[in-house]
Design a protein around this motif. Structure first.
Motif, PDB file in Angstrom:
ATOM      1  N   GLY A 258       0.794  -1.219   0.000  1.00  0.00           N
ATOM      2  CA  GLY A 258       0.000   0.000   0.000  1.00  0.00           C
ATOM      3  C   GLY A 258       0.827   1.270   0.000  1.00  0.00           C
ATOM      4  O   GLY A 258       0.460   2.253  -0.647  1.00  0.00           O
ATOM      5  N   SER A 259       1.944   1.293   0.728  1.00  0.00           N
ATOM      6  CA  SER A 259       2.754   2.505   0.806  1.00  0.00           C
ATOM      7  C   SER A 259       3.343   2.868  -0.553  1.00  0.00           C
ATOM      8  O   SER A 259       3.411   4.047  -0.922  1.00  0.00           O
ATOM      9  CB  SER A 259       3.870   2.335   1.841  1.00  0.00           C
ATOM     10  OG  SER A 259       4.690   1.224   1.520  1.00  0.00           O
ATOM     11  N   VAL A 260       3.777   1.849  -1.326  1.00  0.00           N
ATOM     12  CA  VAL A 260       4.342   2.114  -2.649  1.00  0.00           C
ATOM     13  C   VAL A 260       3.251   2.595  -3.596  1.00  0.00           C
ATOM     14  O   VAL A 260       3.440   3.549  -4.366  1.00  0.00           O
ATOM     15  CB  VAL A 260       5.035   0.852  -3.214  1.00  0.00           C
ATOM     16  CG1 VAL A 260       5.653   1.160  -4.571  1.00  0.00           C
ATOM     17  CG2 VAL A 260       6.103   0.351  -2.252  1.00  0.00           C
ATOM     18  N   ARG A 261       2.092   1.962  -3.548  1.00  0.00           N
ATOM     19  CA  ARG A 261       0.985   2.396  -4.410  1.00  0.00           C
ATOM     20  C   ARG A 261       0.544   3.817  -4.057  1.00  0.00           C
ATOM     21  O   ARG A 261       0.175   4.602  -4.935  1.00  0.00           O
ATOM     22  CB  ARG A 261      -0.197   1.423  -4.306  1.00  0.00           C
ATOM     23  CG  ARG A 261       0.088   0.040  -4.864  1.00  0.00           C
ATOM     24  CD  ARG A 261      -1.201  -0.721  -5.149  1.00  0.00           C
ATOM     25  NE  ARG A 261      -2.033  -0.868  -3.977  1.00  0.00           N
ATOM     26  CZ  ARG A 261      -1.951  -1.867  -3.105  1.00  0.00           C
ATOM     27  NH1 ARG A 261      -1.047  -2.837  -3.287  1.00  0.00           N
ATOM     28  NH2 ARG A 261      -2.762  -1.933  -2.068  1.00  0.00           N
ATOM     29  N   ALA A 262       0.609   4.151  -2.773  1.00  0.00           N
ATOM     30  CA  ALA A 262       0.235   5.506  -2.354  1.00  0.00           C
ATOM     31  C   ALA A 262       1.213   6.533  -2.927  1.00  0.00           C
ATOM     32  O   ALA A 262       0.809   7.624  -3.339  1.00  0.00           O
ATOM     33  CB  ALA A 262       0.203   5.594  -0.828  1.00  0.00           C
ATOM     34  N   LEU A 263       2.502   6.191  -2.958  1.00  0.00           N
ATOM     35  CA  LEU A 263       3.486   7.104  -3.536  1.00  0.00           C
ATOM     36  C   LEU A 263       3.256   7.267  -5.037  1.00  0.00           C
ATOM     37  O   LEU A 263       3.329   8.379  -5.571  1.00  0.00           O
ATOM     38  CB  LEU A 263       4.900   6.595  -3.270  1.00  0.00           C
ATOM     39  CG  LEU A 263       6.031   7.414  -3.903  1.00  0.00           C
ATOM     40  CD1 LEU A 263       5.973   8.868  -3.443  1.00  0.00           C
ATOM     41  CD2 LEU A 263       7.386   6.799  -3.571  1.00  0.00           C
ATOM     42  N   ILE A 264       2.971   6.159  -5.720  1.00  0.00           N
ATOM     43  CA  ILE A 264       2.688   6.233  -7.158  1.00  0.00           C
ATOM     44  C   ILE A 264       1.468   7.105  -7.404  1.00  0.00           C
ATOM     45  O   ILE A 264       1.443   7.923  -8.336  1.00  0.00           O
ATOM     46  CB  ILE A 264       2.492   4.824  -7.740  1.00  0.00           C
ATOM     47  CG1 ILE A 264       3.819   4.050  -7.693  1.00  0.00           C
ATOM     48  CG2 ILE A 264       1.981   4.885  -9.177  1.00  0.00           C
ATOM     49  CD1 ILE A 264       3.693   2.587  -8.066  1.00  0.00           C
ATOM     50  N   ALA A 265       0.445   6.957  -6.567  1.00  0.00           N
ATOM     51  CA  ALA A 265      -0.760   7.778  -6.718  1.00  0.00           C
ATOM     52  C   ALA A 265      -0.468   9.252  -6.462  1.00  0.00           C
ATOM     53  O   ALA A 265      -1.124  10.132  -7.025  1.00  0.00           O
ATOM     54  CB  ALA A 265      -1.851   7.283  -5.771  1.00  0.00           C
ATOM     55  N   THR A 266       0.523   9.531  -5.630  1.00  0.00           N
ATOM     56  CA  THR A 266       0.928  10.920  -5.400  1.00  0.00           C
ATOM     57  C   THR A 266       1.552  11.517  -6.653  1.00  0.00           C
ATOM     58  O   THR A 266       1.308  12.675  -6.997  1.00  0.00           O
ATOM     59  CB  THR A 266       1.928  10.995  -4.225  1.00  0.00           C
ATOM     60  OG1 THR A 266       1.325  10.472  -3.044  1.00  0.00           O
ATOM     61  CG2 THR A 266       2.365  12.427  -3.973  1.00  0.00           C
ATOM     62  N   LEU A 267       2.369  10.696  -7.339  1.00  0.00           N
ATOM     63  CA  LEU A 267       2.996  11.156  -8.570  1.00  0.00           C
ATOM     64  C   LEU A 267       2.010  11.215  -9.726  1.00  0.00           C
ATOM     65  O   LEU A 267       2.077  12.096 -10.582  1.00  0.00           O
ATOM     66  CB  LEU A 267       4.156  10.222  -8.942  1.00  0.00           C
ATOM     67  CG  LEU A 267       5.391  10.288  -8.046  1.00  0.00           C
ATOM     68  CD1 LEU A 267       6.298   9.105  -8.299  1.00  0.00           C
ATOM     69  CD2 LEU A 267       6.142  11.590  -8.287  1.00  0.00           C
ATOM     70  N   ARG A 268       1.090  10.242  -9.760  1.00  0.00           N
ATOM     71  CA  ARG A 268       0.097  10.190 -10.835  1.00  0.00           C
ATOM     72  C   ARG A 268      -1.253   9.819 -10.242  1.00  0.00           C
ATOM     73  O   ARG A 268      -1.609   8.645 -10.139  1.00  0.00           O
ATOM     74  CB  ARG A 268       0.533   9.174 -11.891  1.00  0.00           C
ATOM     75  CG  ARG A 268      -0.273   9.299 -13.173  1.00  0.00           C
ATOM     76  CD  ARG A 268       0.198   8.319 -14.214  1.00  0.00           C
ATOM     77  NE  ARG A 268      -0.926   7.523 -14.663  1.00  0.00           N
ATOM     78  CZ  ARG A 268      -0.897   6.725 -15.723  1.00  0.00           C
ATOM     79  NH1 ARG A 268       0.201   6.594 -16.417  1.00  0.00           N
ATOM     80  NH2 ARG A 268      -1.949   6.035 -16.075  1.00  0.00           N
ATOM     81  N   PRO A 269      -2.032  10.815  -9.832  1.00  0.00           N
ATOM     82  CA  PRO A 269      -3.296  10.563  -9.120  1.00  0.00           C
ATOM     83  C   PRO A 269      -4.293   9.714  -9.896  1.00  0.00           C
ATOM     84  O   PRO A 269      -5.139   9.057  -9.289  1.00  0.00           O
ATOM     85  CB  PRO A 269      -3.848  11.979  -8.886  1.00  0.00           C
ATOM     86  CG  PRO A 269      -2.649  12.869  -8.923  1.00  0.00           C
ATOM     87  CD  PRO A 269      -1.729  12.244  -9.927  1.00  0.00           C
ATOM     88  N   ASP A 270      -4.213   9.709 -11.218  1.00  0.00           N
ATOM     89  CA  ASP A 270      -5.191   8.959 -12.008  1.00  0.00           C
ATOM     90  C   ASP A 270      -4.761   7.533 -12.275  1.00  0.00           C
ATOM     91  O   ASP A 270      -5.371   6.846 -13.090  1.00  0.00           O
ATOM     92  CB  ASP A 270      -5.438   9.661 -13.345  1.00  0.00           C
ATOM     93  CG  ASP A 270      -4.165   9.729 -14.193  1.00  0.00           C
ATOM     94  OD1 ASP A 270      -3.059   9.626 -13.609  1.00  0.00           O
ATOM     95  OD2 ASP A 270      -4.281   9.884 -15.410  1.00  0.00           O
ATOM     96  N   VAL A 271      -3.728   7.054 -11.578  1.00  0.00           N
ATOM     97  CA  VAL A 271      -3.168   5.741 -11.892  1.00  0.00           C
ATOM     98  C   VAL A 271      -4.204   4.632 -11.780  1.00  0.00           C
ATOM     99  O   VAL A 271      -4.162   3.645 -12.517  1.00  0.00           O
ATOM    100  CB  VAL A 271      -1.951   5.442 -10.999  1.00  0.00           C
ATOM    101  CG1 VAL A 271      -2.366   5.246  -9.544  1.00  0.00           C
ATOM    102  CG2 VAL A 271      -1.223   4.191 -11.471  1.00  0.00           C
ATOM    103  N   ALA A 272      -5.149   4.771 -10.886  1.00  0.00           N
ATOM    104  CA  ALA A 272      -6.146   3.712 -10.699  1.00  0.00           C
ATOM    105  C   ALA A 272      -7.227   3.740 -11.774  1.00  0.00           C
ATOM    106  O   ALA A 272      -8.000   2.806 -11.906  1.00  0.00           O
ATOM    107  CB  ALA A 272      -6.801   3.850  -9.328  1.00  0.00           C
ATOM    108  N   LEU A 273      -7.244   4.828 -12.560  1.00  0.00           N
ATOM    109  CA  LEU A 273      -8.320   4.984 -13.530  1.00  0.00           C
ATOM    110  C   LEU A 273      -7.909   4.588 -14.941  1.00  0.00           C
ATOM    111  O   LEU A 273      -8.756   4.386 -15.799  1.00  0.00           O
ATOM    112  CB  LEU A 273      -8.782   6.448 -13.549  1.00  0.00           C
ATOM    113  CG  LEU A 273      -9.237   7.018 -12.208  1.00  0.00           C
ATOM    114  CD1 LEU A 273      -9.610   8.481 -12.374  1.00  0.00           C
ATOM    115  CD2 LEU A 273     -10.416   6.231 -11.662  1.00  0.00           C
TER     116      LEU A 273
END
Length: 312
Positions: free
Chosen positions: A282-297
């Motif tokens: 989760g911590s790594v995915r949270a950092l990726i989402a910080t860099l690219r907020p739309d990553v889950a979309l």
């Protein structure tokens, strides 16, 4: 075949150390105990893992293969611990990042400062690497994620594009090139350059392109940061090729002129590299989402067909 996780971690420590003694010290073992464990591991695998001599240890081909698998196994163990940490999967854990020069010196410090301030239990190991080493590190499991610029060929990795930046030429006010709208790399070679330190991705990248022109890059001095390069340029010591983001920021407080580079490689796509996004803690995915907020979309590309070229 049964593998002891402690033996795999010991093997990683030794492989990443200049000697068996230092690797054993990192694992809190005596050299004799560490040597016995490695011999037992070699016997179990039926392969020699290390060459030992007075200068230290060197991995055999079998040792190189085991190191790759051992890193992946231990990273997954760390991920498991992180996911079940009592204070939350996204707010605890250790993240190892391999990144290029621009990422390490320009935008990641600000991003990580905010990210870590909100997550006191997260730690980060950020290392500046060349592009090929970033790809290899993520593939081998030595890094959780990589940040790279430019095209990449890496079957087995997922590539997430998240921003674009340009390289520009920084020159002192009144310089002969300051009045030009666009210049080629060849035009800049008539003047002495201010460059980054040896081992930086930007310097390696520029040297590669200069060599392709059959020319040499004349470096008057090498500095440790883009700010230091800009200060030298402002003083009239030379010219420098730097990211537009750095040039724009430092031109607010320094007397500089910037000129566009008329080169196809001057525009760079920044990308995040991971082995498998869904499997990351989760911590790594949270950092990726910080860099690219739309990553889950958005869908994630498995790899690209472009040739990996060194990009800063």
């Amino acid at each position: 075949m049964h593998f002891d996780l402690a033996d795999l971690r010991l093997f990683i420590h030794i492989a990443e150390s200049p000697s068996l003694t230092q690797g054993a010290r990192r694992a809190f073992l005596s050299p004799a105990a560490a040597s016995a464990r490695i011999k037992a591991l070699e016997g179990q695998l039926g392969s020699r893992l290390l060459y030992r001599d007075s200068r230290g240890v060197e991995l055999t081909p079998a040792g190189e293969r085991l190191l790759q698998h051992a890193r992946l196994i231990m990273r997954q163990v760390d991920y498991l611990k992180s996911e079940f940490a009592s204070n939350g999967a996204e707010t605890a854990g250790h993240i190892r990042i391999y990144a290029n020069t621009t990422a390490v010196t320009e935008f990641l410090p600000e991003v990580l400062a905010r990210f870590l301030a909100e997550r006191p239990a997260v730690t980060v190991d950020l290392q500046e690497k060349l592009s090929r080493d970033i790809v290899r590190g993520v593939l081998d499991g030595a890094a959780d994620l990589g940040i790279i610029a430019g095209p990449v060929e890496a079957t087995g990795l997922q590539v997430l594009h998240f921003s674009t930046d340009h390289l520009v030429l920084a020159v002192p006010l009144g310089h002969p090139l300051a009045s030009e709208q666009r210049v080629t790399l060849r035009q800049t070679l008539a003047y002495q350059h201010i460059g980054l330190h040896d081992g930086s991705t930007l310097l390696s990248f520029l040297r590669d392109h200069v060599e392709r022109l059959g020319e040499t890059l004349s470096l008057r001095i090498q500095m440790s940061s883009f700010e230091a390069i800009c200060r030298m340029v402002e003083a009239g010591v030379g010219i420098g090729i730097i990211p537009e983001s750095a040039a724009r920021r430092h031109s607010r407080t320094m007397q500089l002129a910037t000129v566009e580079l008329d080169e196809p490689w001057a525009m760079r796509e920044r990308s995040i590299l991971v082995r498998e996004l869904e499997a990351l803690p989760g911590s790594v995915r949270a950092l990726i989402a910080t860099l690219r907020p739309d990553v889950a979309l958005l869908p994630v590309s498995e790899n690209t067909d472009n040739l990996l070229t060194e990009q800063p």
